[in-house]
Motif scaffolding. Structure first.
Motif, mmCIF file in Angstrom:
data_model
loop_
_atom_site.group_PDB
_atom_site.id
_atom_site.type_symbol
_atom_site.label_atom_id
_atom_site.label_comp_id
_atom_site.label_asym_id
_atom_site.label_seq_id
_atom_site.Cartn_x
_atom_site.Cartn_y
_atom_site.Cartn_z
ATOM 1 N N HIS A 159 -0.262 -2.048 7.432
ATOM 2 C CA HIS A 159 0.819 -1.842 6.464
ATOM 3 C C HIS A 159 2.067 -2.603 6.887
ATOM 4 N N ARG A 160 2.386 -2.507 8.171
ATOM 5 C CA ARG A 160 3.568 -3.223 8.674
ATOM 6 C C ARG A 160 3.368 -4.733 8.599
ATOM 7 N N GLY A 161 2.164 -5.200 8.870
ATOM 8 C CA GLY A 161 1.883 -6.628 8.788
ATOM 9 C C GLY A 161 1.913 -7.159 7.370
ATOM 10 N N LEU A 162 1.517 -6.330 6.401
ATOM 11 C CA LEU A 162 1.539 -6.752 4.996
ATOM 12 C C LEU A 162 2.905 -6.592 4.350
ATOM 13 N N LEU A 167 4.346 -8.192 -2.004
ATOM 14 C CA LEU A 167 3.381 -7.374 -2.732
ATOM 15 C C LEU A 167 4.022 -6.047 -3.105
ATOM 16 N N ASP A 168 3.546 -5.462 -4.188
ATOM 17 C CA ASP A 168 3.988 -4.135 -4.580
ATOM 18 C C ASP A 168 3.558 -3.145 -3.503
ATOM 19 N N GLN A 169 4.456 -2.242 -3.097
ATOM 20 C CA GLN A 169 4.148 -1.303 -2.020
ATOM 21 C C GLN A 169 3.008 -0.352 -2.392
ATOM 22 N N GLY A 170 2.863 -0.048 -3.650
ATOM 23 C CA GLY A 170 1.740 0.779 -4.095
ATOM 24 C C GLY A 170 0.414 0.080 -3.835
ATOM 25 N N LEU A 171 0.375 -1.221 -4.109
ATOM 26 C CA LEU A 171 -0.823 -2.012 -3.848
ATOM 27 C C LEU A 171 -1.115 -2.076 -2.352
ATOM 28 N N VAL A 172 -0.076 -2.249 -1.546
ATOM 29 C CA VAL A 172 -0.243 -2.297 -0.093
ATOM 30 C C VAL A 172 -0.811 -0.976 0.417
ATOM 31 N N VAL A 173 -0.306 0.143 -0.101
ATOM 32 C CA VAL A 173 -0.798 1.456 0.325
ATOM 33 C C VAL A 173 -2.258 1.628 -0.080
#
Length: 191
Positions: A159-162, A167-173
């Protein structure tokens, strides 16, 4: 004639500024690579965390054992006997490191449970009972607890690397949750 430099004059202010500028430039380059390293380490922990931690605990404790054997018996043993002693010390301490890892997982689970329960406002007695229950469960199912712990830490690193990508944070999660679920499945499957 010696080829060793004998100039021991102190650095000038200009030399110190140049050294600082080079160090700053190197740190800036490394800082740009930090998200990549976080992604790689996170993926390794998600997919192979339990095995990596067990290997690391075995090697670290085994290295201490081999060092202690060398320190205590190094002068008295030679040749094949010294090699056998080092290998036995490495193996014995490595296996004890795996046992201590199991106990450490239980203690960590109990301590975290106590901290979470007490921060939620539970009285200390109930928090203590819950932490002892967590300790017992983690000792009983240490492999699952270690897999969960490493997958979650790996997920945090991914998560920290992305987070530096637009990117949208919802997509990252969602990506991280899928990777953690995949990692848990891979780490906990029966072999």
């Amino acid at each position: 004639m010696s080829s060793v430099c004998t100039n021991t004059s102190p650095l000038t202010f200009t030399d110190k500024l140049r050294i600082n500028a080079v160090a700053y430039a190197m740190l800036s380059e490394l800082e740009a690579l930090l998200p990549f390293f976080q992604l790689v380490l996170g993926m390794l922990l998600i997919l192979f965390g339990r095995q990596l931690v067990r290997f690391g605990a075995f090697v670290a404790a085994g290295s201490v054992g081999a060092y202690l054997v060398w320190r205590i018996l190094g002068n008295e043993l030679s040749g094949l006997l010294a090699t056998v002693g080092l290998i036995l010390g490495f193996a014995a301490f490595g296996l004890s490191g795996l046992v201590l890892l199991r106990i450490g997982i239980g203690i960590a689970a109990g301590a975290l449970t106590y901290l979470i329960a007490s921060s939620l406002g539970l009285p200390w007695f109930y928090a203590l009972v819950l932490s002892l229950l967590a300790l017992a469960l983690a000792l009983l199912w240490h492999a699952q607890a270690l897999a969960l712990l490493t997958a979650m830490i790996g997920g945090l690193l991914v998560h920290r690397g992305l987070s530096w990508l637009p990117l949208d944070q919802g997509l990252v999660v969602m990506i991280v949750a899928g990777l953690v679920a995949l990692g848990l499945r891979l780490q906990l499957r029966r072999r």
